[in-house]
Every structure is written in C-alpha cells, then in structure tokens.
Design a protein around this motif. Structure first.
Motif, PDB file in Angstrom:
ATOM      1  N   PRO A 116      -4.329  -0.641  -2.991  1.00  0.00           N
ATOM      2  CA  PRO A 116      -5.430   0.242  -3.383  1.00  0.00           C
ATOM      3  C   PRO A 116      -5.262   0.676  -4.838  1.00  0.00           C
ATOM      4  O   PRO A 116      -4.147   0.815  -5.340  1.00  0.00           O
ATOM      5  N   ASP A 153      -9.551  -2.452  -6.362  1.00  0.00           N
ATOM      6  CA  ASP A 153      -8.511  -2.655  -5.369  1.00  0.00           C
ATOM      7  C   ASP A 153      -8.105  -4.116  -5.381  1.00  0.00           C
ATOM      8  O   ASP A 153      -8.923  -5.000  -5.662  1.00  0.00           O
ATOM      9  N   GLY A 168       0.807  -1.213   0.000  1.00  0.00           N
ATOM     10  CA  GLY A 168       0.000   0.000   0.000  1.00  0.00           C
ATOM     11  C   GLY A 168       0.839   1.261   0.000  1.00  0.00           C
ATOM     12  O   GLY A 168       0.303   2.371   0.039  1.00  0.00           O
ATOM     13  N   LEU A 179      -7.033  -5.583   2.462  1.00  0.00           N
ATOM     14  CA  LEU A 179      -6.692  -4.731   1.326  1.00  0.00           C
ATOM     15  C   LEU A 179      -5.191  -4.801   1.095  1.00  0.00           C
ATOM     16  O   LEU A 179      -4.402  -4.533   1.998  1.00  0.00           O
TER      17      LEU A 179
END
Length: 330
Positions: free
Chosen positions: A321, A304, A74, A318
């Motif tokens: 992104p 994502d 990320g 996650l």
C-alpha cells in the motif's frame, strides 16, 4: 482608509510573502538534502535480501525510499531520508531520478548504503528508471519538449544509458543505428523509452515509437544499434531467467483506451494477457520468475503496488500500500 492603515497593510503583506518564500525555499532545500543524503539512511540499504524497495506515496513520507519484507510487504516499513521521483535498484546499485525546486531533473546513482556516487542533470520530466541485474548499467527516460510518442504536440522522450564501471554515457538512444523490419531506418522522428537489460550488461530491450507505430526493439549497447522485434509492445521488463518479457500494450492499439499487461515468451513469441484488467501505465517488475508487480494510482498523489501471476492465471493482489517504483532486492 487613511494612509497609515494602507502602509500597515502593505507591510503585513510583504512580510507574509517573504515568510512564504522562506518556507518554500526551506522546504525545497530540505528536499534537495533528502535526495542526496549520504550516511543517514538508517535501516534502508540496497544490499541483497528478501526485501522490496519502493517510493512511498504515503502522507508524511511521500517520495522517500522505503523497504518492506518480501514475505510481509504490507507490514512494517523502513523509511530512508532519500527522496526520488522515480527509483530502481539491482546488484547493489540504486538509480534515483529527482527534481529540484527549479524543476531540473537529476540522475543520481546510489551505492548499497544510499550514498551518492554520481549525479547528472537530465533537463526533462522523470518517466522511467531501471538498473541492470548486475548493477553496472543504469538507464532512464525523461519527457522533454517536442513531439509526443503518443501523437501529441508537446512532449517527446529522451532515453539514455550510463555504464557505471567505465563512466560511458549514451545521452539518447536516438543516436543509435535503427533497423526496422530488417531494413536501415534513417528517420529522425524516433522516440525510445522503457529499457530493460539482459544479464550480460550489453543487450537490452526497449520501446521505440516512429511514424505512429510503437515497436519492441532489441538493442546492443556496444554496437550502438537497435532492431525492431514486434509492434504494440511498451515498457518491457525481462524476467529473471531471461526467457520472457512483461510489457504493457495499448488496448486495440490505441493508448487513449489504456494499457493491458501481458507477457511475451521470447522463444515461442506467444503472448499471455495477465489477469490484471485495469489500466496499467507502468513498467512492471518481476518479483520472481512467476510474478510481476506494478503500480496503480489511487486518488491524488497516492499509488499502490500490486502483483499478478505471470502466466495469466490467478487474480491481482495488493502487495505494498502507498507505494510505486518497486524493485526486488533479493
């Protein structure tokens, strides 16, 4: 309104339309240059290392190939000028499916530095892209006009394979000899998609649709054959150790209800539904032998990349992104 004013308005309109056309053509040309950029990729390469390659869906660099650290996915992103609609990479080879302004799809094979090695027109809408672990074999799926594998009337699929070493091309797996439940199957209404290769660059798994059924098939590139293994398996992805397949299956056997991610053990035939319960219309990839990654759409033109343990435990997290079409380069 007098004649002079009408003429002036007409001239302004023509100039405006011409300006729009020039801008559109310029943007299309820029996209085409990006898709085949050969030496301006900056920090983005396909060399082995603890990095993830994804197609960006972020505003400002949407469509461009980016890499992120596997330990901080990320975090900072290295952005390439190369643009694709679908992408995958392994073994120092990249596969980019891109569309020109005339909506023609091209298969572009890239080397480690994102330099174009080969281009093939495909004449369909990009769907899936995958490179074998060694980087030798590349495979793709596009949508074309015809009968849909999901029962519609407008689209079917074409899946092909390219051996980048010999240059041999299989334009469509529909030319292969098909065996269903151990019997020859000379029926024309077969569609294939979602190929994944084993480490020997010959054997592969894929999805085949026919007669309202969707099968996992085991294929042999050299022999030009496929045989069915089991039903309701789509977009298989072979684990790095070659023992399991991540796949999506239609909920209650009905694609209209969405797809659920699971993992099939090839030795025991046991299936483990994964902790991701959202609809996943993607061909998952393995980050390592314990984790799979996949894209989830978010709003318009955004996706994502998420990951989940491959044994059914844990929860989705996650990963990257504003990304899709992930590939592990390490």
């Amino acid at each position: 309104m007098n004649t002079r004013i009408r003429i002036l308005i007409a001239i302004v309109g023509v100039v405006a339309l011409a300006t729009v056309a020039v801008v559109y053509i310029g943007l299309a040309a820029a996209r085409n240059r990006d898709a085949t950029a050969v030496g301006t990729a900056g920090a983005v390469t396909l060399t082995r290392g603890p990095r993830l390659l994804v197609r960006s869906t972020a505003d400002g660099d949407r469509g461009h190939l980016v890499t992120v650290s596997a330990t901080d996915p990320g975090g900072p992103r290295a952005v390439s000028p190369v643009s694709c609609t679908r992408v995958h990479a392994a073994g120092g080879t990249g596969l980019c499916l891109r569309q020109d302004s005339d909506l023609t799809t091209y298969l572009v094979v890239l080397d480690e530095q994102l330099k174009q090695k080969r281009e093939i027109p495909l004449f369909g809408l990009p769907s899936r892209a995958r490179v074998s672990p060694s980087g030798r074999m590349v495979t793709w799926t596009v949508f074309v006009t015809g009968d849909s594998y999901s029962g519609g009337r407008f689209f079917s699929t074409r899946t092909g394979i390219l051996d980048t070493t010999t240059g041999e091309v299989t334009r469509t797996l529909e030319d292969y000899a098909v065996t269903v439940n151990g019997e020859p199957y000379p029926v024309a209404d077969v569609n294939f998609w979602g190929v994944t290769f084993t480490k020997d660059d010959n054997r592969f798994f894929a999805t085949m649709s026919t007669g309202g059924h969707r099968y996992l098939v085991d294929g042999d590139f050299a022999a030009r054959t496929v045989r069915t293994v089991r039903e309701n398996v789509e977009c298989p992805s072979l684990s790095p150790d070659g023992t399991r397949l991540a796949f999506k299956s239609a909920v209650d056997g009905d694609p209209a209800k969405g797809w659920r991610l699971s993992v099939l053990d090839l030795s025991t035939a046991a299936v483990a539904p994964l902790a991701e319960t959202r609809n996943v219309d993607d061909q998952a990839v393995w980050i390592d032998d314990r984790t799979v990654a996949y894209a989830i759409p978010r709003g318009i033109d955004h996706s994502d990349v998420w990951s989940v343990p491959a044994d059914g435990s844990g929860t989705p997290r996650l990963l990257v992104p504003d990304g899709e079409s992930p590939a592990m380069l390490g």
